[in-house]
Design an enzyme around this catalytic site. Structure first.
Site, PDB file in Angstrom:
ATOM      1  N   GLU A   1      -5.280   1.979   2.214  1.00 54.18           N
ATOM      2  CA  GLU A   1      -5.253   0.758   3.036  1.00 54.18           C
ATOM      3  C   GLU A   1      -5.532   1.119   4.482  1.00 54.18           C
ATOM      4  O   GLU A   1      -6.275   0.437   5.185  1.00 54.18           O
ATOM      5  CB  GLU A   1      -3.888   0.069   2.914  1.00 54.18           C
ATOM      6  CG  GLU A   1      -3.833  -1.331   3.529  1.00 54.18           C
ATOM      7  CD  GLU A   1      -3.422  -1.395   4.991  1.00 54.18           C
ATOM      8  OE1 GLU A   1      -3.431  -2.502   5.550  1.00 54.18           O
ATOM      9  OE2 GLU A   1      -3.107  -0.360   5.612  1.00 54.18           O
ATOM     10  N   GLU A   2      -4.936   2.220   4.914  1.00 55.16           N
ATOM     11  CA  GLU A   2      -5.049   2.610   6.326  1.00 55.16           C
ATOM     12  C   GLU A   2      -6.449   3.110   6.684  1.00 55.16           C
ATOM     13  O   GLU A   2      -6.766   3.257   7.854  1.00 55.16           O
ATOM     14  CB  GLU A   2      -4.000   3.679   6.670  1.00 55.16           C
ATOM     15  CG  GLU A   2      -2.548   3.242   6.456  1.00 55.16           C
ATOM     16  CD  GLU A   2      -2.081   2.177   7.443  1.00 55.16           C
ATOM     17  OE1 GLU A   2      -2.889   1.678   8.245  1.00 55.16           O
ATOM     18  OE2 GLU A   2      -0.874   1.840   7.395  1.00 55.16           O
TER      19      GLU A   2
ATOM     20  N   HIS B   1       0.817  -1.220   0.000  1.00 60.60           N
ATOM     21  CA  HIS B   1       0.000   0.000   0.000  1.00 60.60           C
ATOM     22  C   HIS B   1       0.845   1.261   0.000  1.00 60.60           C
ATOM     23  O   HIS B   1       1.870   1.352   0.660  1.00 60.60           O
ATOM     24  CB  HIS B   1      -1.059  -0.004   1.095  1.00 60.60           C
ATOM     25  CG  HIS B   1      -0.587   0.009   2.508  1.00 60.60           C
ATOM     26  ND1 HIS B   1      -0.343   1.168   3.192  1.00 60.60           N
ATOM     27  CD2 HIS B   1      -0.341  -1.000   3.375  1.00 60.60           C
ATOM     28  CE1 HIS B   1       0.017   0.870   4.431  1.00 60.60           C
ATOM     29  NE2 HIS B   1       0.040  -0.440   4.572  1.00 60.60           N
TER      30      HIS B   1
ATOM     31  N   HIS C   1       2.504   3.003  13.225  1.00 58.86           N
ATOM     32  CA  HIS C   1       1.503   4.076  13.108  1.00 58.86           C
ATOM     33  C   HIS C   1       1.874   5.336  13.887  1.00 58.86           C
ATOM     34  O   HIS C   1       1.004   6.080  14.327  1.00 58.86           O
ATOM     35  CB  HIS C   1       0.106   3.568  13.508  1.00 58.86           C
ATOM     36  CG  HIS C   1      -0.500   2.702  12.430  1.00 58.86           C
ATOM     37  ND1 HIS C   1      -1.771   2.214  12.480  1.00 58.86           N
ATOM     38  CD2 HIS C   1       0.024   2.268  11.263  1.00 58.86           C
ATOM     39  CE1 HIS C   1      -2.018   1.496  11.386  1.00 58.86           C
ATOM     40  NE2 HIS C   1      -0.925   1.524  10.636  1.00 58.86           N
TER      41      HIS C   1
ATOM     42  N   ASP D   1       5.747   0.952   7.264  1.00 57.62           N
ATOM     43  CA  ASP D   1       4.333   0.638   6.962  1.00 57.62           C
ATOM     44  C   ASP D   1       3.753   1.667   6.002  1.00 57.62           C
ATOM     45  O   ASP D   1       3.265   2.689   6.424  1.00 57.62           O
ATOM     46  CB  ASP D   1       3.538   0.605   8.258  1.00 57.62           C
ATOM     47  CG  ASP D   1       2.080   0.222   8.039  1.00 57.62           C
ATOM     48  OD1 ASP D   1       1.749  -0.236   6.932  1.00 57.62           O
ATOM     49  OD2 ASP D   1       1.282   0.392   8.974  1.00 57.62           O
TER      50      ASP D   1
HETATM   51 ZN   LIG Z   1       0.279  -1.459   6.353  1.00 58.61          ZN
END
Ligand SMILES: [Zn+2]
Ligand SMILES: *[C@@H]1O[C@H](CO)[C@@H](O)[C@H](O)[C@H]1NC(C)=O
Ligand SMILES: *[C@@H]1O[C@H](CO)[C@@H](O)[C@H](O)[C@H]1NC(C)=O
Ligand SMILES: *[C@@H]1O[C@H](CO)[C@@H](O)[C@H](O)[C@H]1NC(C)=O
Ligand SMILES: *[C@@H]1O[C@H](CO)[C@@H](O)[C@H](O)[C@H]1NC(C)=O
Ligand SMILES: *[C@@H]1O[C@H](CO)[C@@H](O)[C@H](O)[C@H]1NC(C)=O
Ligand SMILES: *[C@@H]1O[C@H](CO)[C@@H](O)[C@H](O)[C@H]1NC(C)=O
Ligand SMILES: *[C@@H]1O[C@H](CO)[C@@H](O)[C@H](O)[C@H]1NC(C)=O
Ligand SMILES: *[C@@H]1O[C@H](CO)[C@@H](O)[C@H](O)[C@H]1NC(C)=O
Ligand SMILES: *[C@@H]1O[C@H](CO)[C@@H](O)[C@H](O)[C@H]1NC(C)=O
Ligand SMILES: *[C@@H]1O[C@H](CO)[C@@H](O)[C@H](O)[C@H]1NC(C)=O
Length: 536
Positions: A347-348, A303, A470, A315
């Site tokens: 995606e998030e 992503h 995150h 991420d």
């Molecule tokens: Zn991810």
């Protein structure tokens, strides 16, 4: 061009609802492809070979690209006050200082999409690149409060993508304990105007519970957990019937539930949620080899977006870059089967890009995808080598063969590995629901490394696999370069293997998995998660 549009919850819901009424035609919604001049070469006559493609993977090239992504994230500082690549970030609302060292990159998520597109464009007509633009919703809770009787329960937490309470003001009413989990309209009184629904978690999605309460005209809904922990989840795609919905732990709810079960005593509550739901147009980038059998494709994805609080270099900057680099090195070789790379947006926000893609495939296009491989978080600093526990018993036929490919490779290369649940937390979910065999690898997110794992993989027991998951610190220093190189070689191996041949790999059968059909009849989602949030 991504457009950030802030709207009121109602206007957004209307927009999202009309977006959903788009006809489900597959390829027709792709923008026109602009072909490159036919002069460039597709093939240099070297057959694809896994050992060669793996040897082409060089950590220095991955790191150089990570530095590019870090600059793209930093270029969004004027807009967000910190580096991010969250969907909607694009620098449009700020004037970019061209004297800044980072100004050769467009900011944020749009900058990331530009970067991917331009890097793949450099590879000439080895790939056919398409942008798939779609509407994504993102929610923002500004303020919230729950009072039950005279208490302010500590665990109260609004659901993601919840609408605000009426007129963005507190609502006051009697609590009504809804029987059977509120999964059916018949669980609710006919007219709950002036009342607040108290509903137990389980059986159906939070979305269904909130919408059922909304249809019964309740002023707000409280969903309480079946575990003693804060219930934080998402309502998912906004529906016109959703009402302001807040979560509560089992322990906090228990005394009120007991009291309401004794019908002689009433209990009142105040719910206040000030929230907005924004609709943002955002873009998946898809690149497919122009060579190779187009009826039999190996597909892989990562992503392109990060969460708002940070730059998302692990991420999923790591997976994004691994895919760019594998796509780049692949151009040295001839493929027998088509290879299709995807960089998913949103995606998030709940796997929106991959979901949009998978649900908009025509039956014929669906069948061409022999399998989907998910590469999300390849480089967690305290990570482990995780393989999704994709099996043929539980998942579309072929998922088990893919799991074996990963197992064999880690074994042959002297690495330990572990299996993790295949529960809908990343972009494979839409593919499984569409009946497409899937799998993937990861290195771990917010989960805690056990003592046993520390003895097998090294690193720190009792700490998160990715301590910056995150967060703002998911930056250029938040990468385990050894793991990243190992996993990118494994990605190369997975691509090379299936680009060469699908011999022994199960043929595609049904377009929709029987399990997802059965579950959709029962109204139960296939997975507990949609991305990093609970949906039921
Ligand atoms: Zn991810
Ligand atoms: C394509 O390959 C041929 C043969 O290797 C070569 O002569 C030609 O210059 C190449 N064309 C381009 C545009 O690279
Ligand atoms: C696809 O998106 C990229 C990145 O935003 C843009 O540069 C490119 O022009 C777009 N291509 C097409 C065909 O729309
Ligand atoms: C490129 O991909 C798009 C979308 O799948 C397709 O419509 C188009 O025909 C392809 N173009 C070429 C030259 O293969
Ligand atoms: C529901 O009840 C409220 C007040 O109790 C009333 O104003 C409203 O008309 C009722 N709605 C329906 C659909 O019966
Ligand atoms: C629930 O968890 C809280 C906080 O950990 C604890 O204080 C409480 O005793 C627990 N309650 C029950 C019923 O387990
Ligand atoms: C219900 O409430 C009444 C009044 O407070 C009380 O006398 C009775 O014992 C309660 N019944 C149960 C089952 O808790
Ligand atoms: C194809 O490209 C690879 C990598 O650049 C090179 O090693 C190989 O010699 C080339 N083969 C031919 C036939 O040109
Ligand atoms: C993997 O999934 C299968 C069911 O498909 C289950 O039997 C097995 O225990 C799982 N293994 C692990 C390690 O989770
Ligand atoms: C694999 O795990 C074992 C313990 O189960 C450990 O002894 C060994 O060193 C590990 N191998 C690698 C390559 O980390
Ligand atoms: C899965 O594929 C294998 C090999 O192609 C085949 O033998 C088997 O019958 C398939 N299983 C199902 C449930 O379709």
């Amino acid at each position: 061009m991504a457009i950030l549009r802030t709207c009121t919850a109602l206007a957004c819901i209307a927009a999202a609802a009309s977006a959903r009424q788009l006809p489900l035609v597959a390829d027709d919604n792709y923008p026109a492809y602009v072909p490159l001049p036919p002069s460039s070469n597709i093939s240099n006559g070297t057959a694809i070979d896994t050992k060669k493609l793996q040897a082409d993977i060089d950590i220095k090239k991955l790191v150089a690209r990570a530095e590019d992504l870090a600059k793209i994230a930093e270029a969004s500082i004027p807009e967000y006050n910190h580096p991010t690549r969250v969907i909607g970030s694009q620098g449009e609302h700020v004037s970019i200082d061209l004297s800044m060292p980072n100004s050769d990159f467009h900011p944020g998520h749009l900058g990331t999409v530009d970067y991917i597109y331009s890097e793949i464009s450099k590879l000439g007509d080895y790939y056919n690149i398409t942008n798939q633009t779609f509407p994504a919703v993102s929610g923002n809770v500004i303020e919230s409060r729950l009072v039950i009787g005279y208490d302010v329960p500590k665990s109260a937490e609004p659901f993601s993508l919840t609408p605000a309470t009426k007129r963005h003001e507190p609502v006051y009413g009697n609590l009504h304990l809804v029987p059977n989990g509120g999964c059916s309209a018949s669980d609710f009184p006919r007219n709950m105007t002036g009342q607040i629904a108290l509903i137990k978690r389980g059986t159906c999605s939070f979305s269904d519970k909130s919408a059922n309460a909304g249809r019964a005209l309740a002023d707000a809904a409280i969903i309480y957990n079946n575990e003693n922990s804060t219930l934080s989840g998402t309502l998912g795609t906004p529906l016109p019937d959703h009402i302001a919905t807040i979560g509560l732990s089992a322990a906090d709810a228990a005394p009120y539930v007991a009291r309401l079960l004794n019908s002689t005593r009433k209990l009142d509550a105040i719910v206040y949620i000030d929230a907005t739901v924004d609709e943002i147009m955002t873009t998946n980038v898809i690149a497919q080899t122009t060579a190779g059998d187009p009826e039999n494709c190996v597909m892989l994805g990562g992503h392109s977006d990060s969460v708002a609080p940070g730059p998302g270099i692990n991420d999923d900057g790591s997976g994004t870059i691994s895919l760019i680099e594998v796509a780049t090195q692949l151009t040295k070789y001839d493929v027998n089967n088509c290879v299709r790379f995807a960089w998913w947006a949103a995606e998030e926000e709940g796997l929106l890009g991959s979901d949009y893609y998978a649900t908009h495939l025509s039956a014929a296009e669906n069948q061409k995808i022999r399998l989907f491989m998910d590469y999300d978080m390849m480089s967690s600093p305290n990570g482990v080598y995780q393989i999704y526990n994709a099996t043929n018993e539980e998942n579309p036929n072929g998922s088990g063969e893919l799991r074996e490919l990963y197992e064999n490779w880690y074994e042959e290369n002297g690495h330990n590995y572990t299996f993790i649940t295949f529960d809908g937390r990343s972009d494979y979910a839409g593919f499984l629901t569409a009946g497409i065999p899937s799998g993937g690898i990861a290195t771990g997110a917010e989960g805690i490394k056990s003592k046993k794992e520390a003895s097998i993989f090294g690193g720190e027991a009792g700490a998160q696999y990715d301590p910056c998951y995150h967060q703002l610190c998911d930056d250029i220093n938040n990468l385990d370069l050894t793991a990243w190189e190992v996993n990118t070689k494994l990605i190369a191996h997975s691509v090379a293997t299936y680009a060469k041949s699908f011999d022994g790999f199960p043929k595609r059968t049904a377009a929709i998995s029987e399990r997802s059909l059965a579950d959709s009849k029962k109204g139960t989602p296939l997975f507990k998660y949609k991305g990093n949030e609970l949906i039921m």
